[in-house]
Design a protein around this motif. Sequence first.
Motif, PDB file in Angstrom:
ATOM      1  N   MET A  14      27.814 -54.664 -32.061  1.00 34.15           N
ATOM      2  CA  MET A  14      28.476 -53.366 -31.972  1.00 34.15           C
ATOM      3  C   MET A  14      28.441 -52.633 -33.313  1.00 34.15           C
ATOM      4  SD  MET A  14      32.324 -52.524 -30.596  1.00 34.15           S
ATOM      5  CE  MET A  14      31.927 -53.316 -29.033  1.00 34.15           C
ATOM      6  N   THR A  15      28.668 -53.395 -34.385  1.00 39.46           N
ATOM      7  CA  THR A  15      28.605 -52.784 -35.720  1.00 39.46           C
ATOM      8  C   THR A  15      27.200 -52.267 -36.008  1.00 39.46           C
ATOM      9  OG1 THR A  15      30.334 -54.289 -36.520  1.00 39.46           O
ATOM     10  CG2 THR A  15      28.976 -53.207 -38.178  1.00 39.46           C
ATOM     11  N   LEU A  16      26.195 -53.084 -35.661  1.00 43.65           N
ATOM     12  CA  LEU A  16      24.810 -52.667 -35.870  1.00 43.65           C
ATOM     13  C   LEU A  16      24.475 -51.447 -35.029  1.00 43.65           C
ATOM     14  CD1 LEU A  16      21.992 -53.138 -37.060  1.00 43.65           C
ATOM     15  CD2 LEU A  16      21.546 -54.720 -35.165  1.00 43.65           C
ATOM     16  N   TRP A  17      24.925 -51.457 -33.764  1.00 40.76           N
ATOM     17  CA  TRP A  17      24.674 -50.319 -32.879  1.00 40.76           C
ATOM     18  C   TRP A  17      25.282 -49.050 -33.457  1.00 40.76           C
ATOM     19  CZ3 TRP A  17      23.218 -49.005 -27.647  1.00 40.76           C
ATOM     20  CH2 TRP A  17      22.338 -49.923 -27.073  1.00 40.76           C
ATOM     21  N   ASN A  18      26.531 -49.139 -33.877  1.00 42.46           N
ATOM     22  CA  ASN A  18      27.208 -47.955 -34.405  1.00 42.46           C
ATOM     23  C   ASN A  18      26.473 -47.408 -35.628  1.00 42.46           C
ATOM     24  OD1 ASN A  18      29.166 -48.096 -32.446  1.00 42.46           O
ATOM     25  ND2 ASN A  18      30.596 -49.273 -33.710  1.00 42.46           N
ATOM     26  N   ALA A  19      26.078 -48.326 -36.542  1.00 41.69           N
ATOM     27  CA  ALA A  19      25.384 -47.889 -37.746  1.00 41.69           C
ATOM     28  C   ALA A  19      24.016 -47.289 -37.404  1.00 41.69           C
ATOM     29  CB  ALA A  19      25.217 -49.061 -38.713  1.00 41.69           C
ATOM     30  N   THR A  20      23.304 -47.919 -36.469  1.00 40.95           N
ATOM     31  CA  THR A  20      21.968 -47.439 -36.122  1.00 40.95           C
ATOM     32  C   THR A  20      22.029 -46.102 -35.389  1.00 40.95           C
ATOM     33  OG1 THR A  20      21.289 -49.760 -35.893  1.00 40.95           O
ATOM     34  CG2 THR A  20      19.794 -48.090 -35.038  1.00 40.95           C
ATOM     35  N   ILE A  21      22.990 -46.001 -34.454  1.00 42.52           N
ATOM     36  CA  ILE A  21      23.132 -44.736 -33.729  1.00 42.52           C
ATOM     37  C   ILE A  21      23.482 -43.606 -34.691  1.00 42.52           C
ATOM     38  CG2 ILE A  21      24.558 -43.518 -32.039  1.00 42.52           C
ATOM     39  CD1 ILE A  21      24.759 -46.184 -30.518  1.00 42.52           C
ATOM     40  N   ALA A  22      24.385 -43.894 -35.629  1.00 39.88           N
ATOM     41  CA  ALA A  22      24.744 -42.881 -36.626  1.00 39.88           C
ATOM     42  C   ALA A  22      23.518 -42.465 -37.427  1.00 39.88           C
ATOM     43  CB  ALA A  22      25.840 -43.416 -37.547  1.00 39.88           C
ATOM     44  N   HIS A  23      22.674 -43.449 -37.779  1.00 42.05           N
ATOM     45  CA  HIS A  23      21.461 -43.148 -38.544  1.00 42.05           C
ATOM     46  C   HIS A  23      20.494 -42.305 -37.725  1.00 42.05           C
ATOM     47  CE1 HIS A  23      18.036 -43.691 -41.214  1.00 42.05           C
ATOM     48  NE2 HIS A  23      17.333 -44.098 -40.172  1.00 42.05           N
ATOM     49  N   GLU A  24      20.329 -42.677 -36.445  1.00 44.48           N
ATOM     50  CA  GLU A  24      19.397 -41.943 -35.592  1.00 44.48           C
ATOM     51  C   GLU A  24      19.864 -40.510 -35.347  1.00 44.48           C
ATOM     52  OE1 GLU A  24      16.519 -42.916 -34.670  1.00 44.48           O
ATOM     53  OE2 GLU A  24      16.654 -44.998 -35.333  1.00 44.48           O
ATOM     54  N   LEU A  25      21.164 -40.321 -35.223  1.00 44.85           N
ATOM     55  CA  LEU A  25      21.689 -38.976 -34.985  1.00 44.85           C
ATOM     56  C   LEU A  25      21.680 -38.125 -36.248  1.00 44.85           C
ATOM     57  CD1 LEU A  25      24.758 -39.803 -32.702  1.00 44.85           C
ATOM     58  CD2 LEU A  25      22.629 -38.716 -31.995  1.00 44.85           C
ATOM     59  N   ARG A  26      21.784 -38.782 -37.389  1.00 46.91           N
ATOM     60  CA  ARG A  26      21.914 -38.027 -38.632  1.00 46.91           C
ATOM     61  C   ARG A  26      20.664 -37.221 -38.956  1.00 46.91           C
ATOM     62  NH1 ARG A  26      23.148 -41.659 -43.666  1.00 46.91           N
ATOM     63  NH2 ARG A  26      21.047 -42.379 -43.122  1.00 46.91           N
ATOM     64  N   GLU A  77      14.605 -55.678 -27.665  1.00 46.74           N
ATOM     65  CA  GLU A  77      15.948 -55.451 -28.195  1.00 46.74           C
ATOM     66  C   GLU A  77      16.085 -54.001 -28.649  1.00 46.74           C
ATOM     67  OE1 GLU A  77      18.446 -57.642 -28.120  1.00 46.74           O
ATOM     68  OE2 GLU A  77      17.038 -58.930 -27.037  1.00 46.74           O
ATOM     69  N   PRO A  78      17.273 -53.423 -28.515  1.00 42.27           N
ATOM     70  CA  PRO A  78      17.459 -52.025 -28.933  1.00 42.27           C
ATOM     71  C   PRO A  78      17.202 -51.834 -30.422  1.00 42.27           C
ATOM     72  CG  PRO A  78      19.290 -52.747 -27.561  1.00 42.27           C
ATOM     73  CD  PRO A  78      18.477 -53.971 -27.871  1.00 42.27           C
ATOM     74  N   PHE A  79      16.625 -50.702 -30.748  1.00 39.64           N
ATOM     75  CA  PHE A  79      16.374 -50.264 -32.119  1.00 39.64           C
ATOM     76  C   PHE A  79      15.427 -51.191 -32.878  1.00 39.64           C
ATOM     77  CE2 PHE A  79      20.711 -48.678 -31.152  1.00 39.64           C
ATOM     78  CZ  PHE A  79      20.393 -47.325 -31.096  1.00 39.64           C
ATOM     79  N   ARG A  80      14.552 -51.866 -32.147  1.00 39.84           N
ATOM     80  CA  ARG A  80      13.529 -52.673 -32.801  1.00 39.84           C
ATOM     81  C   ARG A  80      12.292 -51.815 -33.018  1.00 39.84           C
ATOM     82  NH1 ARG A  80      13.962 -56.695 -35.779  1.00 39.84           N
ATOM     83  NH2 ARG A  80      12.042 -57.651 -35.059  1.00 39.84           N
TER      84      ARG A  80
END
Length: 353
Positions: free
Chosen positions: A134-146, A298-301
């Motif tokens: 969940m922490t990785l997802w949140n960080a990655t999603i934030a990065h992708e949206l930024r 896997e997501p974000f690979r």
Amino acid sequence: MMVKGLSRQILFAMASVTVAAGLLVFFGTYLAFALLFYFSPWSEGTDNWLTGFDFMILAVLIFIALIVAALASLRLARRILEPLESLAMSARRIKDGDLSARALPGDHSLGETALLVEDFNAMAQRLQDMASDMTLWNATIAHELRTPLTILKGRLQGMIDGVFEPDEKSLNALVLQVDSLARLVEDLRTVTLADSGHLDLRLQPVRLKDEIQRLAGVLEQELKQEGFELRLDLSDVLVTVDAMRIRQVLLALVTNARRYAVRGVIEISLQAENERVVLRVADEGPGLAPDIAASAFEPFRRGGHSGSLEKGGNGLGLSVVRAIVEAHGGTVRYAPSGKGGAMFEISLGRPVS
């Protein structure tokens, strides 16, 4: 407090059982001697059937038995309590937010207790993995949206300040960023719904050959312009699927090959094998790097230069493919193609007769 209370209860219960057993043995032995003395022929004329010395020996033996039983009870209680105390302490640490806490199984001869501790540790490990994901997802999603949001904000601010002219080219560039955001949100929605078992599928018998040919007709011209040849090898099979979702899967796989494979043939095949409908998409290389292939879905690979994974994309394409296929009750796997490229094999349900 709960562990100490449990410890006292177990020790008190075992002590009570030990004392009760000792008293039962003592009085039972006394009663047995009394009956034996009363009914035995050799007891006639005997004034005293149990001397004080005999009574003392019996009392000493019973006392020794009580001590042995008490020591055995304490040892057993300690063996039972050690893993339970560790379990209770670990549970409190997890409650306080320390997901790395693990219980010690103690004596493995206590099978059920050891299994309980193992199950608890497995549950704790799963909670820790979920929290990390969940922490990785949140960080990655934030990065992708930024990235698209930063571009949008910069361009719009530049137009407001007069740095950029709001011409057709600039507006089209902004639309592309909005499309990127929309695609990311939709991919996240698909993966999340599939993982939670709530992905809406409109299942009906579909002639996949016709659906693939229609999709190929849309993509063929663009692929030719980019140096690709789309080759079809399709059997005429009927299978129960959501046609729109299967088109989404095929589009993701073809787009992946189009973006990262060498210019050449992209082959889509559809066959009925071992009472399953098998769909394959293969390209001519370079395929996935060995260290990427195991976690390709896997997501974000994203792969490096030697792989054909989502480099430059949002890293969700193949995870969306897996989510949709598994929602259909099927499986998807990666393998090197016969020409050294990437081959994605999708196994769906039985053909409809």
